[in-house]
Design a protein around this motif. Structure first.
Motif, PDB file in Angstrom:
ATOM      1  N   PRO A 232     -44.454 -55.732  58.502  1.00 46.71           N
ATOM      2  CA  PRO A 232     -45.369 -56.866  58.564  1.00 46.71           C
ATOM      3  C   PRO A 232     -45.655 -57.425  57.169  1.00 46.71           C
ATOM      4  N   PHE A 233     -46.349 -58.542  57.114  1.00 46.26           N
ATOM      5  CA  PHE A 233     -46.587 -59.133  55.792  1.00 46.26           C
ATOM      6  C   PHE A 233     -47.397 -58.188  54.911  1.00 46.26           C
ATOM      7  N   GLY A 234     -47.026 -58.179  53.638  1.00 45.24           N
ATOM      8  CA  GLY A 234     -47.765 -57.367  52.679  1.00 45.24           C
ATOM      9  C   GLY A 234     -47.453 -55.892  52.715  1.00 45.24           C
ATOM     10  N   SER A 235     -46.413 -55.495  53.445  1.00 47.86           N
ATOM     11  CA  SER A 235     -46.144 -54.065  53.523  1.00 47.86           C
ATOM     12  C   SER A 235     -45.181 -53.600  52.428  1.00 47.86           C
ATOM     13  N   GLY A 236     -44.583 -54.525  51.697  1.00 47.96           N
ATOM     14  CA  GLY A 236     -43.793 -54.121  50.540  1.00 47.96           C
ATOM     15  C   GLY A 236     -42.304 -54.376  50.627  1.00 47.96           C
ATOM     16  N   LYS A 237     -41.863 -55.286  51.491  1.00 45.04           N
ATOM     17  CA  LYS A 237     -40.431 -55.593  51.595  1.00 45.04           C
ATOM     18  C   LYS A 237     -39.899 -56.177  50.301  1.00 45.04           C
ATOM     19  N   THR A 238     -40.627 -57.146  49.781  1.00 44.64           N
ATOM     20  CA  THR A 238     -40.138 -57.826  48.594  1.00 44.64           C
ATOM     21  C   THR A 238     -40.134 -56.892  47.387  1.00 44.64           C
ATOM     22  N   VAL A 239     -41.166 -56.060  47.283  1.00 42.52           N
ATOM     23  CA  VAL A 239     -41.186 -55.135  46.146  1.00 42.52           C
ATOM     24  C   VAL A 239     -39.996 -54.171  46.245  1.00 42.52           C
ATOM     25  N   VAL A 240     -39.685 -53.686  47.439  1.00 44.77           N
ATOM     26  CA  VAL A 240     -38.511 -52.823  47.606  1.00 44.77           C
ATOM     27  C   VAL A 240     -37.256 -53.571  47.158  1.00 44.77           C
ATOM     28  N   GLU A 260     -38.615 -67.681  51.212  1.00 45.61           N
ATOM     29  CA  GLU A 260     -39.810 -66.944  50.810  1.00 45.61           C
ATOM     30  C   GLU A 260     -40.532 -67.688  49.690  1.00 45.61           C
ATOM     31  N   ARG A 261     -41.304 -66.967  48.871  1.00 44.23           N
ATOM     32  CA  ARG A 261     -42.227 -67.631  47.950  1.00 44.23           C
ATOM     33  C   ARG A 261     -41.602 -68.039  46.616  1.00 44.23           C
ATOM     34  N   GLY A 262     -42.059 -69.170  46.112  1.00 51.17           N
ATOM     35  CA  GLY A 262     -41.611 -69.640  44.804  1.00 51.17           C
ATOM     36  C   GLY A 262     -42.010 -68.688  43.691  1.00 51.17           C
ATOM     37  N   HIS A 423     -50.334 -46.517  49.743  1.00 47.66           N
ATOM     38  CA  HIS A 423     -49.238 -45.564  49.581  1.00 47.66           C
ATOM     39  C   HIS A 423     -47.962 -46.395  49.563  1.00 47.66           C
ATOM     40  N   PHE A 424     -47.397 -46.589  48.365  1.00 49.50           N
ATOM     41  CA  PHE A 424     -46.176 -47.391  48.226  1.00 49.50           C
ATOM     42  C   PHE A 424     -45.073 -46.549  47.628  1.00 49.50           C
ATOM     43  N   PRO A 425     -43.818 -46.808  47.937  1.00 54.60           N
ATOM     44  CA  PRO A 425     -43.338 -47.709  48.980  1.00 54.60           C
ATOM     45  C   PRO A 425     -43.807 -47.226  50.355  1.00 54.60           C
ATOM     46  N   ASN A 503     -44.993 -45.705  42.076  1.00 54.13           N
ATOM     47  CA  ASN A 503     -45.603 -46.956  41.651  1.00 54.13           C
ATOM     48  C   ASN A 503     -44.578 -47.852  40.952  1.00 54.13           C
ATOM     49  N   ALA A 504     -44.279 -48.966  41.583  1.00 49.46           N
ATOM     50  CA  ALA A 504     -43.273 -49.880  41.046  1.00 49.46           C
ATOM     51  C   ALA A 504     -43.734 -50.516  39.738  1.00 49.46           C
ATOM     52  N   PHE A 505     -45.037 -50.471  39.497  1.00 50.70           N
ATOM     53  CA  PHE A 505     -45.546 -51.200  38.339  1.00 50.70           C
ATOM     54  C   PHE A 505     -45.842 -50.300  37.150  1.00 50.70           C
ATOM     55  N   ASP A 506     -45.448 -49.011  37.255  1.00 51.22           N
ATOM     56  CA  ASP A 506     -45.621 -48.106  36.126  1.00 51.22           C
ATOM     57  C   ASP A 506     -44.282 -47.990  35.405  1.00 51.22           C
TER      58      ASP A 506
ATOM     59  N   GLY B 305     -50.163 -65.187  56.426  1.00 53.55           N
ATOM     60  CA  GLY B 305     -50.010 -63.998  55.587  1.00 53.55           C
ATOM     61  C   GLY B 305     -48.600 -63.835  55.056  1.00 53.55           C
ATOM     62  N   TYR B 306     -47.631 -64.316  55.830  1.00 48.15           N
ATOM     63  CA  TYR B 306     -46.241 -64.233  55.391  1.00 48.15           C
ATOM     64  C   TYR B 306     -45.937 -65.240  54.281  1.00 48.15           C
ATOM     65  N   ILE B 307     -46.824 -66.205  54.064  1.00 49.46           N
ATOM     66  CA  ILE B 307     -46.553 -67.215  53.037  1.00 49.46           C
ATOM     67  C   ILE B 307     -47.452 -67.046  51.815  1.00 49.46           C
ATOM     68  N   SER B 334     -54.260 -58.614  47.258  1.00 45.19           N
ATOM     69  CA  SER B 334     -53.896 -59.681  46.343  1.00 45.19           C
ATOM     70  C   SER B 334     -52.563 -59.287  45.738  1.00 45.19           C
ATOM     71  N   ARG B 335     -51.542 -60.076  45.992  1.00 45.10           N
ATOM     72  CA  ARG B 335     -50.210 -59.696  45.513  1.00 45.10           C
ATOM     73  C   ARG B 335     -49.978 -60.036  44.067  1.00 45.10           C
ATOM     74  N   LEU B 336     -50.803 -60.931  43.530  1.00 48.48           N
ATOM     75  CA  LEU B 336     -50.513 -61.358  42.165  1.00 48.48           C
ATOM     76  C   LEU B 336     -51.389 -60.637  41.159  1.00 48.48           C
ATOM     77  N   LYS B 337     -52.133 -59.637  41.639  1.00 52.82           N
ATOM     78  CA  LYS B 337     -53.085 -58.973  40.748  1.00 52.82           C
ATOM     79  C   LYS B 337     -52.411 -58.297  39.564  1.00 52.82           C
ATOM     80  N   ASP B 338     -51.194 -57.750  39.803  1.00 52.63           N
ATOM     81  CA  ASP B 338     -50.646 -56.814  38.815  1.00 52.63           C
ATOM     82  C   ASP B 338     -50.500 -57.393  37.424  1.00 52.63           C
TER      83      ASP B 338
HETATM   84  N1  LIG Z   1     -43.690 -49.680  45.271  1.00 53.46           N
HETATM   85  C1  LIG Z   1     -44.865 -50.325  45.099  1.00 53.46           C
HETATM   86  N2  LIG Z   1     -45.679 -49.968  44.084  1.00 53.46           N
HETATM   87  C2  LIG Z   1     -46.862 -50.592  43.906  1.00 53.46           C
HETATM   88  N3  LIG Z   1     -47.306 -51.600  44.665  1.00 53.46           N
HETATM   89  C3  LIG Z   1     -46.551 -52.006  45.680  1.00 53.46           C
HETATM   90  C4  LIG Z   1     -45.292 -51.402  45.953  1.00 53.46           C
HETATM   91  N4  LIG Z   1     -44.771 -52.002  47.042  1.00 53.46           N
HETATM   92  C5  LIG Z   1     -45.660 -52.948  47.424  1.00 53.46           C
HETATM   93  N5  LIG Z   1     -46.726 -52.962  46.610  1.00 53.46           N
HETATM   94  C6  LIG Z   1     -47.915 -53.843  46.723  1.00 53.46           C
HETATM   95  O1  LIG Z   1     -47.891 -54.483  47.981  1.00 53.46           O
HETATM   96  C7  LIG Z   1     -47.920 -55.883  47.837  1.00 53.46           C
HETATM   97  C8  LIG Z   1     -47.132 -56.561  48.926  1.00 53.46           C
HETATM   98  O2  LIG Z   1     -45.775 -56.246  48.808  1.00 53.46           O
HETATM   99  P1  LIG Z   1     -44.630 -57.301  49.154  1.00 53.46           P
HETATM  100  O3  LIG Z   1     -44.921 -58.604  48.525  1.00 53.46           O
HETATM  101  O4  LIG Z   1     -43.348 -56.649  48.801  1.00 53.46           O
HETATM  102  O5  LIG Z   1     -44.804 -57.424  50.715  1.00 53.46           O
HETATM  103  P2  LIG Z   1     -43.793 -58.065  51.769  1.00 53.46           P
HETATM  104  O6  LIG Z   1     -43.538 -57.025  52.776  1.00 53.46           O
HETATM  105  O7  LIG Z   1     -42.625 -58.641  51.078  1.00 53.46           O
HETATM  106  O8  LIG Z   1     -44.685 -59.200  52.424  1.00 53.46           O
HETATM  107  P3  LIG Z   1     -44.187 -60.630  53.003  1.00 53.46           P
HETATM  108  O9  LIG Z   1     -43.479 -60.368  54.258  1.00 53.46           O
HETATM  109  O10 LIG Z   1     -45.448 -61.374  53.247  1.00 53.46           O
HETATM  110  O11 LIG Z   1     -43.334 -61.244  51.967  1.00 53.46           O
HETATM  111  C9  LIG Z   1     -47.396 -56.128  46.446  1.00 53.46           C
HETATM  112  O12 LIG Z   1     -47.880 -57.306  45.916  1.00 53.46           O
HETATM  113  C10 LIG Z   1     -47.906 -54.921  45.693  1.00 53.46           C
HETATM  114  O13 LIG Z   1     -49.227 -55.136  45.283  1.00 53.46           O
END
Ligand SMILES: Nc1ncnc2c1ncn2[C@@H]1O[C@H](COP(=O)(O)OP(=O)(O)OP(=O)(O)O)[C@@H](O)[C@H]1O
Ligand SMILES: [Mg+2]
Lengths: 583, 444
Positions: A232-240, A260-262, A423-425, A503-506, B305-307, B334-338
């Motif tokens: 679902p949205f925000g679960s971390g697909k893009t970060v992966v 997806e997003r700009g 808890h990511f990923p 943690n992807a950001f460390d 939420g997807y956008i 907040s996705r842009l916090k980092d």
């Molecule tokens: N490995 C990770 N380490 C730290 N934070 C993470 C990690 N994966 C995801 N996050 C956090 O989760 C947020 C959402 O992740 P992401 O943007 O990848 O979601 P998404 O599944 O692609 O959502 P969408 O479908 O809306 O695009 C990121 O902005 C980040 O804050």
């Protein structure tokens, strides 16, 4: 072939007549603004055209120009480090030409036609060559040597070579086929809808090392393999996907931002040049190609972006490279198909998707693989595809997820509950799977450690046991758990907290080598075995949990890659501390 | 509405429809063939007969006139001034659909905006150029929260021009009036541009009103270097209007009757937030939407939420418990916090602390759920500490008054204060040096 005229405009779909001789999938230029379009259907004398640009302002009666060619990707030196839209227009050049906003009707060459490259020939006059043979190389970036290959369909004898600095349009080699002399330049074209040929597909052999612990250890993907990451949205697909684009050990990365997003593309553009490849120390942008067709850009171009990206990937695979393709998100691609299909008034299937959704998805993933490339040297190349899937409401029973699961071999299921706890990923370790364990276990036994498979299985067994115990606790509370079960719970927590979570950001945690992945998990499993010994000798559980080296296990993920020698010391500490409890 | 006998009409063209009564309505061409155009009428087709109606094609798309003195003005849903002030003399006219920002031209948002609200600043920080919606439900205080953010928002080290663009989309007079009087009270009205479409106004205007608002925002941000905060309420009404029109056109519906292109359509609104390289200004969006039946998986919140770059979710339970703001922090994001937090922006320990607070709160809530089923006695002593933590977190950290404006420093210290009640060894997500520096130290 004839030019035609518009009879109807309906958003990205235009109907035209009079295009006699034009074939399906041919590229056409539409209207006064000469918008890019592709013929997607022909019914009698009516041609349906999907237009890759905004059609506002277009009128019936305007002309449609036929090119008599399908839409082709342009392939040659200069691709690396580029960022294109879905129809391969270079975004930096587009910005220079028309400003910060995307205006329509801009025709720009994908590759730099002025830039000169130093061509180093590898063939001699009179050499016999076949398609795929390498005529010479060009240094394209600090990481990539670009192989100039004999284009498909050309066999013959080299009759002329000019080893000079040349632009991509200059003839560098001439090949005599006996009936015709072909002039070869450094640039070739290929229709994006058609897979490039290979000699032979083989079973994948090596892991695609991603540096992500939960992936490499528990749900690995291989070079030439396929994986999907739904959530679902925000679960971390893009970060992966970003993590894989940054750290996976493929030679070339093609990252497709599809609907997806700009800002996510801006993020990649900002970060990749700064990051260093763990092996070569070169900037990661030196091996990366980006396709950015964001959600608000025309949907027909979004539909094309996936084919454009995979065609570029195939071109580098043909040179003998391992290529990894990230597609974020294949759901947006499917939705683009649905939108066009709806406008064409095709019979809708499940949830309005066209009935060919499954076959299109399968055809896309089928363009992956570990292969012997065409060409006489039988070099090997591979394409791995990792596709994000965005199911509506996170419901995996929807058509795109289901059709994808039928074809891909790895499933990383993202879980919103894990994401809520940060808890990511957020890859759910119970539901996810990989069908490549055999390949990776075999590889890791030789290249990492003989007990790779054993500790992986032990750790997974503990995690599964934990899930069962958690169910139990929900009904009866923790009081009833035996010491053995409590130990399992505690060690599972360690696996989750100290190994799975990353943690992807460390700056250190973001990437872990296979060696280190094994070392961390090995420590935890070792602790489990020692703790069991202690339990058998009736040591009180609380004391086992409190040994000082636990702290070091927890922090071991932050041990830098060049200090892995610290691990054996921690192991000795564990041993000594527990032995002391026993005695 | 179909119009026959036409010539030289373009897709997307603006039209004027003059009725027999002399009334003028507006529409755009949404499909055009030879001699036949399909026109979507903004004010609705009610009362239009097939005879004695004249349709003028204006050879341009829907536009809005802009000028620097647009700031402080109020418009209705068809882009007409309704504040009784002097006419606006446009410097230029802009098509309200705008153009997508070239992804290569985007600058990544990384400037922290202090909203003064702990659940946002501490847990889900907002940055300039972000699109961060509020997912709410009917009867929840989303308007108060949005107004509070507009009032308190502050960026460190910046004196650039600031403006608010507000789009009321099909909301009640009371809600719209609440915002207007809030803006008046704080003087923000001088720096605001308002677009008002009330529940009683034609629903088709709801499709263009966010686009008008964003066109003005783009003008202010990227031509006049201002930092623009765009508040749009309620996006659910926008989606309903889109659904109505799609149904009227007999299109194949997607999920729950919403058109299949809802995602793409919404993205052409939300993606108009951001920053551009080499430009000083920015557009930050706070769209508000009410979730039908408080269901986050409903297509409206789901596709939003997807956008968007995260979401702030309001919770009915918190609201009844009088926790204000009733922000459910776990599913909020907040996705842009980092890139907006940390040393030099907020504080070095922010990222670690935030992760730790999330972990502790989630664990506490989880343990509490178990306790509800089988009684507190079944919890381990540690879990009880976490349960206590999560209670205090809700009552002290999340909860703050409508007028309370906390600095980010205050929010972070408060977080540490609560974490200090937990055993040190449980704080695995914070680096040892920060534990050293802040654990049981900053007691205020
Ligand atoms: N490995 C990770 N380490 C730290 N934070 C993470 C990690 N994966 C995801 N996050 C956090 O989760 C947020 C959402 O992740 P992401 O943007 O990848 O979601 P998404 O599944 O692609 O959502 P969408 O479908 O809306 O695009 C990121 O902005 C980040 O804050
Ligand atoms: Mg994503």
């Amino acid at each position: 072939m004839k030019d035609g005229s518009i009879i109807k405009v309906s958003g990205p779909l235009i109907l035209a007549k009079g295009l006699k001789g034009t074939k399906i999938y041919d590229l056409v230029y539409v209207g006064n603004a000469k918008l890019f379009g592709e013929v997607v259907e022909i019914r009698g004398s009516i041609y349906s055209i999907q237009v890759y640009e905004e059609t506002e302002g277009t009128q019936p009666g305007e002309l449609v120009y036929s090119t008599n060619e399908p839409f082709m990707a342009e392939l040659g030196p200069g691709l690396i480090g580029s960022i294109f839209d879905g129809i391969q227009r270079p975004l930096p050049a587009l910005r220079r030409e028309s400003g910060d906003f995307m205006l329509k009707g801009s025709k720009l060459s994908p590759l730099d036609r002025e830039k000169k490259y130093d061509f180093c020939p590898l063939v001699k006059i009179d050499d016999k060559v076949i398609p795929g043979d390498i005529l010479g190389t060009v240094k394209e970036s600090n990481l990539i040597s670009h192989k100039i290959m004999v284009p498909f369909g050309i066999n013959g004898t080299v009759v002329e070579i000019s080893a000079v600095e040349a632009t991509i349009d200059t003839t560098i080699v001439k090949i005599d086929s006996g009936t015709e002399v072909f002039s070869i330049s450094m640039c070739q074209k290929w229709p994006i809808r058609q897979p490039r040929r290979v000699s032979k597909k083989m079973r994948p052999q090596e892991p695609l090392v991603t540096g992500q612990r939960v992936i490499d250890m528990f749900f690995p993907v291989v070079k030439g393999g396929t994986a999907c990451v739904p959530g679902p949205f925000g679960s971390g697909k893009t970060v992966v996907q970003h993590q894989l684009a940054k750290w996976s050990d493929a030679d070339i990365i093609v990252y497709i931002g599809c609907g997806e997003r700009g800002n996510e593309m801006a993020d990649v553009l900002l970060e990749l040049p700064e990051l260093k490849d763990p092996k070569s120390g070169e900037s990661l942008m030196e091996r990366t190609i980006l396709i950015a067709n964001t959600s608000n850009m025309p949907v027909a171009a979004r539909e094309a972006s996936i084919s454009t990206g995979i065609t570029i990937a195939e071109y580098y695979r043909d040179m003998g490279y391992s290529v990894a393709v990230m597609a974020d998100s294949t759901s947006r691609w499917a939705e683009a198909m649905r939108e066009m299909s709806g406008r064409l008034q095709e019979m809708p299937g499940d949830e309005g998707f066209p009935s060919y959704l499954g076959s299109r998805l399968a055809a896309f993933y089928e363009r992956s693989g570990n292969v012997i490339c065409i060409g006489s040297d039988k070099r090997k190349g591979s394409i791995s595809i990792i596709g994000a899937v965005s199911p509506p409401g996170g419901d995996l029973s929807e058509p795109v997820t289901q059709e994808t699961l039928r074809v891909v071999k790895v499933f990383w299921g993202l879980d919103d509950k894990l994401a809520y706890q940060r808890h990511f990923p957020a890859i759910n370790w119970i539901t996810s799977y990989s069908l490549y364990h055999d390949i990776v276990d075999e590889y890791a036994a030789i290249n990492v450690s003989p007990n790779w498979k054993e500790i992986r299985r032990k750790a997974m067994e503990l995690l599964k046991r934990e899930a069962d115990l958690e169910e139990l606790i929900r009904f009866v509370g923790v009081d009833t758990l035996s010491d053995n079960d409590r130990l399992i719970m505690e060690v599972s927590r360690m696996i989750r907290e100290d190994f799975l979570r990353q943690n992807a950001f460390d700056s250190i945690d973001t990437y872990t080598s296979l060696e280190k992945e094994h070392l961390i998990l090995d420590l935890i499993i070792y602790y489990f075995h020692k703790a069991n010994e202690a339990l058998k000798s009736n040591v009180e559980l609380g004391r086992i949990f409190q040994i000082p080296s636990r702290e070091n296990i927890a922090r071991s993920e932050l041990i830098p890659e060049d200090r892995l020698f610290q691990f054996p010391d921690i192991k000795i500490e564990i041993k000594n501390e527990i032995n002391e409890l026993i005695s | 509405m179909f119009v026959e006998d036409i010539n030289g009409v373009a897709y997307g063209e603006l039209t004027e429809i003059i009725l027999e009564s002399g009334e003028t309505r507006h529409g755009t061409v949404i499909e055009v063939g030879e001699g036949l155009a399909l026109v979507q009428v903004f004010e609705g087709t009610r009362g239009i007969s097939t005879e004695n109606v004249k349709v003028k094609f204006l050879a341009k798309g829907v536009e809005i006139g802009v000028a620097p003195d647009i700031v402080g003005r109020i418009f209705n849903g068809s882009g007409e001034l309704i504040d009784g002030g002097p006419p606006l003399i446009p410097k230029k006219r802009l098509n309200i659909h705008g153009h997508p920002i070239n992804p290569y031209a985007r600058d990544y948002p990384d400037e922290f905006i202090q909203t003064g609200i702990s659940a946002i600043d501490g847990m889900n920080p907002l940055v300039r150029g972000q699109k961060l919606p509020i997912f709410s439900g009917s009867g929840l205080p989303h308007s108060a929260l949005a107004a509070q953010i507009a009032r308190q928002a502050k960026v460190f080290k910046s004196n650039d021009g600031f403006a608010v663009v507000f789009a009321a989309i099909g909301i009640t007079f009371d809600e719209a009036d609440y915002f207007i009087s809030e803006f008046k009270k704080t003087g923000a009205i001088e720096r605001a541009v308002l677009f008002i479409n009330l529940a009683s106004d034609p629903s088709i205007e709801r499709l263009s009103i966010p686009r008008m608002a964003l066109t003005v925002a783009e003008y202010l941000a990227f031509e006049l270097d201002m930092h623009v905060l765009v508040i749009m309420s309620d996006m659910s009404n926008y989606c309903e209007a889109l659904k109505e029109i799609s149904a009227a056109r007999k299109e194949v519906p997607g999920r729950r009757g919403y058109p299949g292109y809802l995602y793409t359509d919404l993205s052409t609104i939300y993606e108009r937030a951001g920053r551009i390289k080499g430009k000083r200004g920015s557009i930050t969006q706070i769209p508000i939407l009410t979730m039908p039946e408080d269901d986050k998986t409903h297509p409206i919140p789901d596709l939003t939420g997807y956008i968007t770059e995260g979401q702030i979710i309001l919770d009915r339970g918190f609201n009844s418990a009088e926790i204000y703001p009733p922000i459910d922090v776990l599913p909020s994001l907040s996705r842009l916090k980092d890139k907006g937090i940390g040393e030099g922006k907020t504080r070095e320990d922010h990222a670690d602390l935030l992760n730790q607070l999330y972990y502790a709160y989630a664990r506490g809530k989880n343990a509490k759920e178990i306790a509800v089923v089988i009684g507190e006695s079944a919890l381990s002593p540690e879990d009880i500490l976490f349960v206590n933590f999560s209670d205090r977190f809700e009552n002290e950290f999340i909860c703050q008054g409508r007028d309370v404006n906390r600095t980010v420093e205050d929010s972070l210290n408060l977080g540490w204060k609560l974490l200090s009640e937990l055993p040190k060894k449980e704080l695995k997500r914070v680096r040892p040096e920060y534990i050293e520096k802040y654990y049981q130290k900053v007691i205020k």
